[in-house]
Motif scaffolding. Structure first.
Motif, mmCIF file in Angstrom:
data_model
loop_
_atom_site.group_PDB
_atom_site.id
_atom_site.type_symbol
_atom_site.label_atom_id
_atom_site.label_comp_id
_atom_site.label_asym_id
_atom_site.label_seq_id
_atom_site.Cartn_x
_atom_site.Cartn_y
_atom_site.Cartn_z
ATOM 1 N N LEU A 44 0.823 -1.198 0.000
ATOM 2 C CA LEU A 44 0.000 0.000 0.000
ATOM 3 C C LEU A 44 0.863 1.257 0.000
ATOM 4 C CD1 LEU A 44 -2.803 1.276 0.150
ATOM 5 C CD2 LEU A 44 -2.666 1.084 2.639
ATOM 6 N N SER A 45 1.932 1.248 0.780
ATOM 7 C CA SER A 45 2.798 2.428 0.825
ATOM 8 C C SER A 45 3.486 2.653 -0.519
ATOM 9 C CB SER A 45 3.815 2.314 1.957
ATOM 10 O OG SER A 45 4.704 1.258 1.714
ATOM 11 N N VAL A 46 3.896 1.578 -1.187
ATOM 12 C CA VAL A 46 4.516 1.699 -2.509
ATOM 13 C C VAL A 46 3.500 2.251 -3.506
ATOM 14 C CG1 VAL A 46 5.475 0.385 -4.450
ATOM 15 C CG2 VAL A 46 6.248 -0.071 -2.126
ATOM 16 N N CYS A 47 2.280 1.758 -3.431
ATOM 17 C CA CYS A 47 1.231 2.210 -4.342
ATOM 18 C C CYS A 47 0.906 3.682 -4.087
ATOM 19 C CB CYS A 47 -0.020 1.347 -4.157
ATOM 20 S SG CYS A 47 -1.365 1.747 -5.279
ATOM 21 N N SER A 48 0.831 4.073 -2.827
ATOM 22 C CA SER A 48 0.534 5.462 -2.485
ATOM 23 C C SER A 48 1.632 6.392 -2.981
ATOM 24 C CB SER A 48 0.380 5.621 -0.972
ATOM 25 O OG SER A 48 -0.723 4.877 -0.515
ATOM 26 N N LEU A 49 2.878 5.984 -2.831
ATOM 27 C CA LEU A 49 4.002 6.783 -3.296
ATOM 28 C C LEU A 49 3.957 6.937 -4.819
ATOM 29 C CD1 LEU A 49 6.636 8.259 -2.651
ATOM 30 C CD2 LEU A 49 7.804 6.080 -2.872
ATOM 31 N N LYS A 50 3.678 5.843 -5.509
ATOM 32 C CA LYS A 50 3.604 5.888 -6.965
ATOM 33 C C LYS A 50 2.472 6.808 -7.413
ATOM 34 C CE LYS A 50 3.219 2.921 -11.026
ATOM 35 N NZ LYS A 50 3.043 1.559 -11.515
ATOM 36 N N THR A 51 1.328 6.732 -6.753
ATOM 37 C CA THR A 51 0.185 7.576 -7.087
ATOM 38 C C THR A 51 0.525 9.045 -6.853
ATOM 39 O OG1 THR A 51 -1.345 5.812 -6.510
ATOM 40 C CG2 THR A 51 -2.243 8.035 -6.581
ATOM 41 N N GLU A 52 1.187 9.331 -5.747
ATOM 42 C CA GLU A 52 1.569 10.714 -5.447
ATOM 43 C C GLU A 52 2.524 11.252 -6.516
ATOM 44 O OE1 GLU A 52 3.828 13.273 -1.969
ATOM 45 O OE2 GLU A 52 3.051 11.274 -1.502
ATOM 46 N N GLN A 53 3.475 10.442 -6.942
ATOM 47 C CA GLN A 53 4.419 10.861 -7.985
ATOM 48 C C GLN A 53 3.692 11.105 -9.305
ATOM 49 O OE1 GLN A 53 7.202 7.621 -7.827
ATOM 50 N NE2 GLN A 53 8.472 8.598 -6.272
ATOM 51 N N MET A 58 1.358 14.991 -13.232
ATOM 52 C CA MET A 58 0.203 15.575 -13.931
ATOM 53 C C MET A 58 0.085 17.059 -13.651
ATOM 54 S SD MET A 58 -2.953 12.948 -13.693
ATOM 55 C CE MET A 58 -2.575 11.331 -13.066
ATOM 56 N N VAL A 59 0.268 17.453 -12.398
ATOM 57 C CA VAL A 59 0.176 18.859 -12.030
ATOM 58 C C VAL A 59 1.257 19.661 -12.729
ATOM 59 C CG1 VAL A 59 0.456 20.474 -10.102
ATOM 60 C CG2 VAL A 59 -0.984 18.464 -9.824
ATOM 61 N N SER A 60 2.477 19.128 -12.774
ATOM 62 C CA SER A 60 3.560 19.854 -13.433
ATOM 63 C C SER A 60 3.311 19.953 -14.934
ATOM 64 C CB SER A 60 4.899 19.202 -13.138
ATOM 65 O OG SER A 60 4.984 17.943 -13.745
ATOM 66 N N ASN A 61 2.702 18.941 -15.533
ATOM 67 C CA ASN A 61 2.377 18.989 -16.962
ATOM 68 C C ASN A 61 1.292 20.020 -17.228
ATOM 69 O OD1 ASN A 61 4.209 17.051 -17.758
ATOM 70 N ND2 ASN A 61 2.744 15.362 -17.709
#
Length: 65
Positions: A44-53, A58-61
C-alpha cells in the motif's frame, strides 16, 4: 541399541528454536496474519508513493503546458 552412527543422526523432532533465534528470520514476524498485514501495508505504501508521484507529474504537466 545405539550405535555411533545412530548418535550422529539429528533428531527430526529436535527443538530448533535456538537456531531460529540466531537466524535473520528469527527476528521477523512469526504470526502469519501479522506477516500478511505487514506485506500488504508495504504494498500500500509503494502504491501510495507511486500515485503521489503520478499526481505531481500531472500537475507539473498542466502548469507547464
Amino acid at each position: 541399541m545405539a550405535t555411533p552412527q545412530n548418535d550422529k543422526i539429528p533428531d527430526e523432532n529436535a527443538d530448533d528454536s535456538a537456531a531460529d533465534e540466531r537466524s535473520p528470520r528469527g527476528s521477523q514476524i512469526e504470526d502469519p496474519l501479522e506477516a500478511i498485514k505487514a506485506m500488504r501495508l508495504g504494498q500500500l505504501s509503494v502504491c501510495s508513493l507511486k500515485t503521489e508521484q503520478e499526481m505531481q507529474a500531472m500537475v507539473s504537466n498542466l502548469s507547464s503546458g
